[in-house]
Design a protein around this motif. Structure first.
Motif, short mmCIF file in Angstrom:
data_model
loop_
_atom_site.label_atom_id
_atom_site.label_comp_id
_atom_site.label_asym_id
_atom_site.label_seq_id
_atom_site.Cartn_x
_atom_site.Cartn_y
_atom_site.Cartn_z
N MET A 1 1.10 -0.84 0.29
CA MET A 1 -0.08 0.14 0.10
C MET A 1 1.10 1.32 -0.16
O MET A 1 1.75 1.89 0.89
CB MET A 1 -1.20 0.12 1.00
CG MET A 1 -1.99 0.92 1.19
SD MET A 1 -3.57 1.08 2.19
CE MET A 1 -2.16 1.04 4.33
N ILE A 2 0.63 2.13 -0.46
CA ILE A 2 1.31 3.08 -1.38
C ILE A 2 0.65 4.62 -0.81
O ILE A 2 -0.63 4.42 -1.70
CB ILE A 2 2.14 2.85 -2.17
CG1 ILE A 2 1.53 3.08 -3.28
CG2 ILE A 2 3.69 2.22 -2.41
CD1 ILE A 2 2.41 3.15 -4.62
N SER A 39 -7.78 4.87 -0.34
CA SER A 39 -8.58 5.71 0.21
C SER A 39 -8.31 6.90 -0.41
O SER A 39 -6.96 6.98 -0.71
CB SER A 39 -8.05 5.35 1.61
OG SER A 39 -8.25 4.23 2.34
N VAL A 40 -9.23 7.97 -0.86
CA VAL A 40 -9.28 9.47 -1.10
C VAL A 40 -9.25 9.70 -0.01
O VAL A 40 -9.88 10.35 0.89
CB VAL A 40 -9.64 9.56 -2.33
CG1 VAL A 40 -10.01 10.65 -3.02
CG2 VAL A 40 -10.14 7.66 -3.11
N TYR A 41 -8.07 11.20 -0.23
CA TYR A 41 -7.47 11.95 0.37
C TYR A 41 -8.39 13.49 0.30
O TYR A 41 -8.45 13.82 -1.06
CB TYR A 41 -6.25 12.43 1.02
CG TYR A 41 -5.34 11.12 1.78
CD1 TYR A 41 -5.72 11.20 3.04
CD2 TYR A 41 -5.54 10.24 1.29
CE1 TYR A 41 -5.52 10.31 4.29
CE2 TYR A 41 -5.19 9.56 1.68
CZ TYR A 41 -4.48 9.18 3.43
OH TYR A 41 -4.27 8.31 4.16
N THR A 91 -4.28 6.67 -1.24
CA THR A 91 -3.61 5.70 -0.97
C THR A 91 -3.65 4.48 -1.61
O THR A 91 -5.58 4.26 -1.05
CB THR A 91 -3.49 5.53 1.03
OG1 THR A 91 -2.36 6.31 0.83
CG2 THR A 91 -2.37 4.40 1.26
N GLY A 92 -3.10 3.31 -1.43
CA GLY A 92 -4.08 1.77 -2.36
C GLY A 92 -2.49 1.36 -2.85
O GLY A 92 -1.65 1.26 -2.87
N PRO A 93 -3.23 -0.12 -3.35
CA PRO A 93 -4.55 -0.31 -3.20
C PRO A 93 -4.35 -1.75 -1.45
O PRO A 93 -3.39 -1.74 -0.97
CB PRO A 93 -4.28 -1.56 -4.31
CG PRO A 93 -3.19 -1.84 -4.60
CD PRO A 93 -2.41 -0.77 -4.05
N THR A 94 -6.27 -1.41 -1.10
CA THR A 94 -5.61 -1.70 0.88
C THR A 94 -6.76 -3.04 -0.05
O THR A 94 -7.98 -3.21 -0.91
CB THR A 94 -6.97 -0.36 0.98
OG1 THR A 94 -5.92 0.46 1.16
CG2 THR A 94 -6.28 -0.86 2.29
#
Length: 258
Positions: A1-2, A39-41, A91-94
């Motif tokens: 996850m990055i 995950s989107v910020y 961030t992902g992939p989760t």
């Protein structure tokens, strides 16, 4: 996850509250598969927690990630106002993903659980399954979206709450109406729908993989805000819970209580 700063390539409004965003994120796309999420910020610093959004489509050759989401609050409304050329932190992939272990698959998506079914259908097609063996059952309120994309790789059946499109009823009503059979159910949607699919799968003797929709906070398994009841003991919490964000979001139906 990055975590990456991804450039938005395209943003479209599909329905009044449904948007499609395509971003350039090759580092994430390379590792991602169907059933996972990112995950989107927000840019607004007052909203610290990211918004989890399921992966709708992966264009691995060009490093493009497609997210189809519903505007449900201030964060997703902010996302919907972004345009091509803007950037967004992702961030992902989760989480885990679907296991492609079907010879004749039944894909069932309801509401905003429909978008992740598209990447799954495409991966099943790439694995060698014919359109006849990728049966997609979609449940809408009263308007459709993404149907043409699904029709490229699968056989599509539609139900709706209003009966304006497809048959009037839910996805299980459609499966019964069209006498759809298979050896694995893949599903994503609201909990009442998944609960019904879990029961239907048990009655029909078909295994089912369910992607759970759950409110998340950290998205990395630390806060335990997204736990669900499980049939075995979680190594992390030492109780009969699973963290949807990292242990899921995909579970076999017999692994969770809904």
């Amino acid at each position: 996850m990055i975590k990456v700063s991804a450039q938005i390539i395209e943003q479209k409004c599909l329905l009044d509250d449904i948007y499609s965003m395509i971003v350039k994120a090759p580092e994430i796309v390379e590792k991602a598969r169907s059933g996972q999420f990112v995950s989107v910020y927000c840019h607004d610093s007052s909203r610290l927690l990211p918004r989890p959004i399921s992966i709708c489509h992966l264009d691995k050759s060009n490093g493009l990630l497609r997210l189809v989401y519903r505007t449900a609050g201030a964060g997703t409304r902010e996302f919907s106002q972004l345009t091509a050329g803007d950037s967004i932190d992702i961030t992902g992939p989760t989480g885990n993903g679907y296991e492609l272990n079907a010879k004749k698959a039944i894909l069932m998506g309801g509401g905003i659980g429909i978008p992740p079914m598209l990447e799954l259908a495409e991966e099943l097609a790439e694995s060698g399954l014919s359109k006849d063996n990728i049966q997609v059952v979609l449940g809408f309120r009263d308007q459709t979206f993404l149907v043409e994309d699904f029709e490229k790789v699968s056989t599509v059946y539609i139900s709706s709450d209003s009966g304006n499109v497809g048959i009037k009823g839910n996805v299980i009503d459609a499966v019964k109406e069209y006498d759809i059979t298979g050896d694995m159910i893949f599903a994503c949607g609201p909990t009442p729908m998944l609960r019904g699919i879990k029961s239907y799968a048990a009655e029909s003797g078909i295994r089912a993989q369910l992607s759970l929709e759950e409110r998340m906070a950290c998205g990395i398994g630390a806060c335990l805000a997204c736990v669900c009841k499980s049939t075995d003991i979680d190594d992390h919490s030492k109780v009969n819970n699973k963290r949807v964000c990292v242990d899921g979001p995909v579970f076999y139906s017999e692994e969770v209580e809904l």
